[in-house]
Design a protein around this motif. Structure first.
Motif: not given
Length: 246
Positions: A121-129, A136-142, A224-227
C-alpha cells in the motif's frame, strides 16, 4: 618163501595202497578246498564288480550331481548375480539414502502455514484508479516461519463478493517464472493487472482476495482495499489477471 613172509609182504602192499589212497584223497581234498577257495574268490570278485557297478552308479549319480554341478555354476552365476543385485540394491539404497539426506538437507517449498500475505500500500504500489486496465496492485508474501523455503510460479487468486456469492478466479499471464528462496522474515511479491472502473454498470466489486500459494491447497484471505473492476469474468482475455511470483 614161507607163508609168514607172504603174509607180511601182502600186508605191506596193503599199507602202501592205503597210504597211496590216503595221499590221493588228501590231494583231492586239497584240490577241492583250493577249488572252493577259487570259487569263493569269484563271489568276492562279483561283489567287487557289483560294488564297482554301484560305484559306477554312484558315479552316474555323481554325474547327475555333476549336471547339477553344471547347473551349480549357473546357480553360482545366479548367486553372483544376486550378490551383484544385492550390492547394486545396497548402492541404490545408499544412494537413495544419500539422495534422501540431500533432499532432507535441501530447502523445502514454502507452505501456506509459513506465509503471511498483504497488499502493498505504500508509494507507487497503490493502483491508479484513472489508469484503466494498465494499473497494477502487488501482494506481498513474507516467510513468517523459522526456516528457509523456496517459492515460485503462479499463485491462485480468487476475488469474492461481500456475501461470497459471486466469485472470480483470475486468469494467469504468459510470463515465465523461477523460484525464489526466502529466509525467515524475507518477502517477495506478485502483481495483479487491474482494469478499474468508475462506471455504475458492468462492474464487479470485490470484497476479498483469496490467495493460494503455488503447489498448496489452503489459502490466505485478504480484504480488498481498492475500488470496482470492469466485470470481465466471462471474457477470453480479461484485463484483470495474475502475474507469477517475483
Amino acid at each position: 618163501m614161507s607163508s609168514s613172509t607172504t603174509v607180511r609182504t601182502a600186508r605191506r602192499r596193503t599199507l602202501r595202497m592205503a597210504a597211496a589212497a590216503l595221499t590221493a584223497a588228501a590231494g583231492l581234498t586239497l584240490t577241492a578246498c583250493s577249488g572252493s577257495d577259487a570259487t569263493g574268490v569269484r563271489p568276492a570278485d562279483h561283489t567287487d564288480t557289483e560294488a564297482a557297478a554301484e560305484s559306477s552308479g554312484a558315479g552316474s549319480s555323481t554325474g547327475a550331481q555333476g549336471s547339477d554341478a553344471q547347473a551349480g555354476p549357473g546357480a553360482k552365476a545366479d548367486s553372483k548375480a544376486d550378490s551383484k543385485a544385492g550390492a547394486a540394491a545396497k548402492q541404490s539404497g545408499s544412494g537413495g539414502a544419500a539422495n534422501g539426506a540431500g533432499a532432507g538437507s535441501g530447502v523445502q517449498r514454502c507452505h501456506t502455514s509459513g506465509l503471511k500475505a498483504s497488499f502493498a500500500t505504500g508509494g507507487d504500489a497503490v493502483p491508479d484508479p484513472n489508469a484503466g486496465g494498465s494499473t497494477t496492485t502487488s501482494i506481498v508474501l513474507t516467510n513468517k516461519g523459522s526456516s528457509t523455503c523456496k517459492i515460485g510460479g503462479f499463485p491462485g487468486v480468487d476475488l469474492k463478493s461481500e456475501n461470497g456469492g459471486e466469485r472470480w478466479s483470475l486468469a494467469r499471464s504468459s510470463k515465465k517464472f523461477s523460484s525464489i528462496t526466502l529466509k525467515p522474515g524475507d518477502s517477495t511479491d506478485f502483481t495483479i493487472n487491474l482494469a478499474l472502473t468508475k462506471e455504475e454498470k458492468g462492474f464487479y466489486q470485490p470484497a476479498f482476495a483469496v490467495v493460494t500459494p503455488p503447489n498448496e491447497t489452503t489459502a490466505l484471505t485478504l480484504k480488498w482495499p481498492w475500488g470496482t473492476l470492469v466485470d470481465q469474468r466471462s471474457a477470453t482475455h480479461p484485463a484483470t489477471f495474475v502475474n507469477p511470483i517475483g
